[in-house]
Design a protein around this motif. Structure first.
Motif: not given
Length: 273
Positions: A118-122, A259-261
């Motif tokens: 899920x990336x950096x936020x998670x 970042x999953x971007x």
């Protein structure tokens, strides 16, 4: 006992009771332990604490290994990119081993696996939770260090110049559910890569997120080489030629995974064209 006698947040009552139960067990106050046990089972029957007390072996699937051995097994699964399995099993271990010193290790492993999906936020959310709940543990201190020293270096979601870099990759996206197709595709590509003697190419299967898996060819020296790889290898299979793919530098690939971007990167490619 004191906490149960004062006005505390309702969400804390059940964990307090469960830990009090474990405390009574540890000091052989079996009568008091059983009183708490049946209170949890009777009044919080839908909770996972109640399920543990009713049948702890079911929670761990009759696993007789020590917590340390189970952790090592899950860490091996993490290294093998089995992130879904790691997250699910860590959650079970965390609940079943409530109050044990090894819990922060499972929390950190779960956070690392979650970050890969899920990336950096998670990642930041999980690290903050560990720091808040286990500040004095080794893992809590490690989480604090990562939040302070590592996360700031990962915050920028922007990509560098497309052709900038010394190492590039060719990416073939697949739906994660198409495991057979991914396997066949990798096998076919692998035959051509093995024949390539000039370039030192390697092949991997990388999870991007919960829905997408990448088949990745590593070792290209330029963006144009990565874009033209299919022609370079002399691939003739229609399924391969028709498969969507894109080129990316190693640095931009790191940003993409953090970042999953993906949409942002594909838009950058299209604008460049």
């Amino acid at each position: 006992e004191f906490l149960l006698g004062v006005d505390i947040d309702n969400r804390l009552i059940l964990p307090v009771k469960y830990n009090l139960y474990k405390t009574y067990v540890s000091i052989d106050s079996i009568a008091l332990a059983n009183k708490i046990k049946f209170d949890i089972i009777d009044n919080y029957s839908d909770s996972r604490y109640a399920k543990i007390l009713e049948n702890p072996q079911v929670i761990l699937n009759n696993d007789e290994r020590t917590p340390e051995q189970r952790y090592k097994s899950l860490y091996k699964s993490f290294r093998e990119a089995k992130y879904f399995e790691v997250i699910s099993m860590c959650e079970k271990e965390i609940l079943a081993l409530e109050g044990e010193d090894i819990i922060p290790k499972f929390e950190l492993l779960k956070t690392l696996a979650t970050a890969r999906l899920y990336g950096i936020k998670s990642f930041k959310k999980g690290l903050s939770y560990i720091l808040l709940n286990y500040p004095n543990s080794k893992e809590g201190q490690e989480a604090e260090k990562i939040l302070k020293d590592v996360i700031p270096t990962m915050e920028n979601p922007n990509f560098t110049n497309l052709s900038e870099g010394s190492s590039f990759k060719t990416i073939f996206p697949f739906s994660s559910s198409d495991s057979n197709l991914i396997h066949d595709f990798k096998s076919y590509l692998g035959k051509f890569i093995d024949k390539e003697t000039i370039l030192e190419l390697t092949l991997s299967e990388d999870i991007y997120d919960i829905n997408t898996t990448f088949v990745v060819i590593h070792g290209l020296k330029s963006i144009n080489g990565a874009i033209g790889l299919v022609e370079l290898l002399g691939l003739q299979e229609d399924e391969i030629l028709a498969k969507s793919h894109f080129a990316i530098s190693a640095n931009n690939y790191r940003t993409l995974q953090i970042h999953k971007n993906l949409e942002m990167y594909l838009e950058k490619i299209n604008n460049k064209k």
